[in-house]
Design a protein around this motif. Structure first.
Motif, PDB file in Angstrom:
ATOM      1  N   VAL A   1       0.849  -1.192   0.000  1.00 45.96           N
ATOM      2  CA  VAL A   1       0.000   0.000   0.000  1.00 45.96           C
ATOM      3  C   VAL A   1       0.885   1.241   0.000  1.00 45.96           C
ATOM      4  O   VAL A   1       1.831   1.337   0.797  1.00 45.96           O
ATOM      5  CB  VAL A   1      -0.938   0.045   1.228  1.00 45.96           C
ATOM      6  CG1 VAL A   1      -1.799   1.308   1.196  1.00 45.96           C
ATOM      7  CG2 VAL A   1      -1.811  -1.191   1.289  1.00 45.96           C
ATOM      8  N   VAL A   2       0.590   2.167  -0.915  1.00 49.90           N
ATOM      9  CA  VAL A   2       1.296   3.447  -0.972  1.00 49.90           C
ATOM     10  C   VAL A   2       0.246   4.550  -0.982  1.00 49.90           C
ATOM     11  O   VAL A   2      -0.685   4.527  -1.798  1.00 49.90           O
ATOM     12  CB  VAL A   2       2.178   3.557  -2.234  1.00 49.90           C
ATOM     13  CG1 VAL A   2       2.831   4.936  -2.314  1.00 49.90           C
ATOM     14  CG2 VAL A   2       3.234   2.466  -2.240  1.00 49.90           C
ATOM     15  N   THR A   3       0.395   5.531  -0.083  1.00 51.23           N
ATOM     16  CA  THR A   3      -0.525   6.671  -0.018  1.00 51.23           C
ATOM     17  C   THR A   3       0.249   7.943  -0.303  1.00 51.23           C
ATOM     18  O   THR A   3       1.299   8.192   0.312  1.00 51.23           O
ATOM     19  CB  THR A   3      -1.190   6.756   1.369  1.00 51.23           C
ATOM     20  OG1 THR A   3      -1.896   5.540   1.633  1.00 51.23           O
ATOM     21  CG2 THR A   3      -2.167   7.916   1.409  1.00 51.23           C
ATOM     22  N   ILE A   4      -0.254   8.732  -1.247  1.00 50.59           N
ATOM     23  CA  ILE A   4       0.415   9.964  -1.672  1.00 50.59           C
ATOM     24  C   ILE A   4      -0.521  11.128  -1.419  1.00 50.59           C
ATOM     25  O   ILE A   4      -1.675  11.114  -1.869  1.00 50.59           O
ATOM     26  CB  ILE A   4       0.801   9.894  -3.164  1.00 50.59           C
ATOM     27  CG1 ILE A   4       1.639   8.642  -3.451  1.00 50.59           C
ATOM     28  CG2 ILE A   4       1.573  11.141  -3.580  1.00 50.59           C
ATOM     29  CD1 ILE A   4       1.854   8.378  -4.913  1.00 50.59           C
ATOM     30  N   GLU A   5      -0.021  12.140  -0.746  1.00 52.99           N
ATOM     31  CA  GLU A   5      -0.816  13.336  -0.463  1.00 52.99           C
ATOM     32  C   GLU A   5      -0.687  14.350  -1.594  1.00 52.99           C
ATOM     33  O   GLU A   5       0.302  14.377  -2.329  1.00 52.99           O
ATOM     34  CB  GLU A   5      -0.358  13.976   0.851  1.00 52.99           C
ATOM     35  CG  GLU A   5      -0.443  13.059   2.067  1.00 52.99           C
ATOM     36  CD  GLU A   5      -1.874  12.859   2.534  1.00 52.99           C
ATOM     37  OE1 GLU A   5      -2.753  13.642   2.107  1.00 52.99           O
ATOM     38  OE2 GLU A   5      -2.111  11.931   3.338  1.00 52.99           O
ATOM     39  N   ASN A   6      -1.685  15.208  -1.712  1.00 47.59           N
ATOM     40  CA  ASN A   6      -1.687  16.349  -2.639  1.00 47.59           C
ATOM     41  C   ASN A   6      -1.609  15.933  -4.109  1.00 47.59           C
ATOM     42  O   ASN A   6      -1.019  16.629  -4.933  1.00 47.59           O
ATOM     43  CB  ASN A   6      -0.530  17.312  -2.312  1.00 47.59           C
ATOM     44  CG  ASN A   6      -0.621  17.853  -0.898  1.00 47.59           C
ATOM     45  OD1 ASN A   6      -1.706  18.195  -0.419  1.00 47.59           O
ATOM     46  ND2 ASN A   6       0.520  17.909  -0.213  1.00 47.59           N
ATOM     47  N   ILE A   7      -2.183  14.813  -4.437  1.00 51.30           N
ATOM     48  CA  ILE A   7      -2.315  14.384  -5.835  1.00 51.30           C
ATOM     49  C   ILE A   7      -3.794  14.137  -6.092  1.00 51.30           C
ATOM     50  O   ILE A   7      -4.414  13.278  -5.458  1.00 51.30           O
ATOM     51  CB  ILE A   7      -1.517  13.097  -6.126  1.00 51.30           C
ATOM     52  CG1 ILE A   7      -0.023  13.334  -5.953  1.00 51.30           C
ATOM     53  CG2 ILE A   7      -1.815  12.596  -7.541  1.00 51.30           C
ATOM     54  CD1 ILE A   7       0.600  14.212  -7.006  1.00 51.30           C
ATOM     55  N   ASP A   8      -4.367  14.919  -7.009  1.00 53.48           N
ATOM     56  CA  ASP A   8      -5.803  14.791  -7.278  1.00 53.48           C
ATOM     57  C   ASP A   8      -6.088  14.388  -8.715  1.00 53.48           C
ATOM     58  O   ASP A   8      -7.166  14.638  -9.240  1.00 53.48           O
ATOM     59  CB  ASP A   8      -6.524  16.102  -6.939  1.00 53.48           C
ATOM     60  CG  ASP A   8      -5.989  17.278  -7.746  1.00 53.48           C
ATOM     61  OD1 ASP A   8      -5.022  17.090  -8.518  1.00 53.48           O
ATOM     62  OD2 ASP A   8      -6.532  18.391  -7.595  1.00 53.48           O
ATOM     63  N   PHE A   9      -5.094  13.767  -9.368  1.00 49.20           N
ATOM     64  CA  PHE A   9      -5.289  13.293 -10.739  1.00 49.20           C
ATOM     65  C   PHE A   9      -4.580  11.949 -10.894  1.00 49.20           C
ATOM     66  O   PHE A   9      -3.680  11.628 -10.112  1.00 49.20           O
ATOM     67  CB  PHE A   9      -4.745  14.304 -11.752  1.00 49.20           C
ATOM     68  CG  PHE A   9      -3.299  14.687 -11.522  1.00 49.20           C
ATOM     69  CD1 PHE A   9      -2.256  13.925 -12.035  1.00 49.20           C
ATOM     70  CD2 PHE A   9      -2.983  15.822 -10.770  1.00 49.20           C
ATOM     71  CE1 PHE A   9      -0.936  14.270 -11.822  1.00 49.20           C
ATOM     72  CE2 PHE A   9      -1.661  16.175 -10.548  1.00 49.20           C
ATOM     73  CZ  PHE A   9      -0.635  15.402 -11.079  1.00 49.20           C
TER      74      PHE A   9
END
Length: 490
Positions: A214-222
């Motif tokens: 699992v990888v979670t990335i912040e501030n990406i909305d596309f």
């Protein structure tokens, strides 16, 4: 295979996405791939690789014109011919342009796959200190959710590895929720491509051992991938956001072309010249096998004469040489090929005999305009997808600190010589510059693929010698009335 994986994925996605009983994602967006689309995508792939269902029909021979692959290749050539795509603006832009170069070099092949199966996904990933692109075919791409603008907000990708008799499947699931981007990786162990099998560990496959579950990335909305869709009407599932094959509307006609081609080959085979011979005219060896002239065995048909015909002398042999009806079969095949050209947006003479078509100027222009409209629509869809890909590459470079920060501009130049002869148009543009209708920087944007800022800078201090090199010099019959004296050469 595609539909089996789809059914399994729906069950897996139900757990991951908390789907309701009617298989709708929270928020009301339906699962994007219907069973009909799954079957159609697999069928288009089989047709592309030369294994259409109709070749397996009882009583049919295996000969095929392989038109689906030819159609997809021809359309890809028209779409990507002399395409120029440049990323400019900063050090980041230069770095992105270097990473994008392999994409441009491989563009024709990937566009051909997209034309065949309705679309393709381009997904960037980090490879050392560079960015590489993973191309996911329509058979391994499962869009799950779209927003109101038709943009993908959730999708699953399937990758398979064969290790001995075991088939490992990795399901990579991407989801955008607000400004949070989540990537989930699950591994499964089965024994064929149709069998997803049981859950397994990513570490069981050497290439996947470093992949995080699992990888979670912040501030990406596309999406960190780009979906290139063939922008044709979807008659399989009109509500589906997926693209369709370039030959989707011509499948039945392509089938008839193969059957007509088989009839033509049968005419040649059945009409081959032969010698019908009585067994009384043939010498047999001690094993009872006929002794025929070496290299001519195919010419003789033994025991082909009836007992009444098998007398002596000339009646021991009879020549079989019927008149062939190949002209009628060829004409029929050519008419079918014309219909396929119309159904796929190709101009007349691409598949059919160019010497056997009506060549009035208006008809030529009409068929070229149809091709131009199809090609232009696909080019614009490809352009949007490539912009999304470059945006994903840029975001990946930022996430992994692969290149210095900076802005970038992307310019696209597509060849339109399907309708207009490129050299003729270039000469016309040069004349418009001389007449003051077109600016020099506009010419550079159009023909050199430069962005507006670069083109204006290149032409701002352009000297008369530069004009001469670019072809902007005056025609010799127009006098130079300038009273400006030439500066002495140094």
């Amino acid at each position: 295979m595609f539909s089996k994986i789809l059914n399994w994925l729906k069950g897996a996605m139900a757990k991951m996405l908390n789907l309701t009983g009617d298989k709708r994602i929270a928020g009301g967006v339906p699962v994007a791939v219907s069973s009909d689309m799954a079957v159609a995508i697999q069928r288009w792939r089989n047709e592309y690789i030369g294994r259409p269902d109709w070749l397996a029909e009882q009583g049919r021979t295996r000969q095929s014109l392989k038109l689906p692959a030819l159609i997809a290749s021809e359309m890809a050539t028209l779409i990507t011919l002399e395409a120029q795509i440049n990323i400019t603006g900063s050090k980041r832009a230069e770095w992105l342009n270097e990473q994008f170069a392999p994409v441009l070099a491989n563009l024709h092949t990937q566009v051909e796959y997209a034309c065949a199966m309705g679309g393709i996904v381009m997904k960037p990933y980090v490879d050392g200190d560079k960015i590489a692109i993973d191309y996911v075919h329509a058979t391994d791409f499962y869009p799950v959710a779209f927003n109101a603008r038709g943009e993908i907000t959730a999708a699953a990708f399937v990758e398979r590895k064969h290790i001995g008799k075991t088939v490992y499947s990795r399901v990579e699931y991407h989801r955008v929720s607000g400004s949070v981007y989540t990537i989930t990786n699950d591994c499964y162990r089965g024994y064929n491509d149709d069998d997803v099998g049981q859950p397994a560990q990513l570490a069981e496959v050497d290439e996947w051992k470093d992949i995080q579950p699992v990888v979670t990335i912040e501030n990406i909305d596309f999406p960190l991938f780009a979906y290139f869709r063939i922008p044709l009407g979807n008659a399989i599932d009109p509500k589906s956001p997926l693209g369709v094959s370039i030959y989707a509307k011509a499948e039945d006609t392509i089938k008839e072309a193969d059957f007509q081609y088989q009839r033509l080959l049968w005419e040649y085979e059945g009409g081959e010249m032969a010698i019908d011979a009585s067994e009384n005219a043939i010498i047999y060896d001690q094993n009872g096998d006929p002794v025929l002239p070496k290299g001519k065995e195919r010419l003789y048909r033994l025991n082909a004469l009836s007992s009444k015909e098998s007398g002596s002398g000339d009646s021991l042999y009879k020549l079989f040489a019927p008149d062939l009806r190949d002209a009628s079969y060829k004409a029929g095949l050519n008419d079918i090929l014309k219909k396929i050209e119309d159904q796929t947006g190709l101009s007349r003479g691409t598949l059919s005999d160019p010497e056997n078509i009506t060549k009035t100027a208006e008809e030529i222009r009409t068929t070229k305009q149809r091709t131009y409209a199809t090609v232009t629509a696909i080019q614009m869809s490809l352009q949007r997808a490539l912009k999304c890909l470059i945006r994903a590459m840029d975001a990946t470079a930022t996430l992994y600190s692969l290149a210095p920060a900076g802005n970038y501009d992307v310019s696209f130049l597509w060849d339109d010589s399907v309708v207009i002869d490129a050299e003729t148009e270039r000469m016309r543009d040069l004349q418009e510059i001389r007449d003051g209708i077109m600016q020099k920087w506009e010419y550079r944007v159009k023909w050199y693929g430069e962005d507006e800022q670069t083109a204006k800078r290149m032409t701002q201090d352009q000297s008369e010698s530069d004009d001469e090199i670019m072809g902007f010099n005056r025609p010799p019959n127009i006098p130079d009335n300038s009273d400006q004296k030439e500066e002495p050469k140094q």
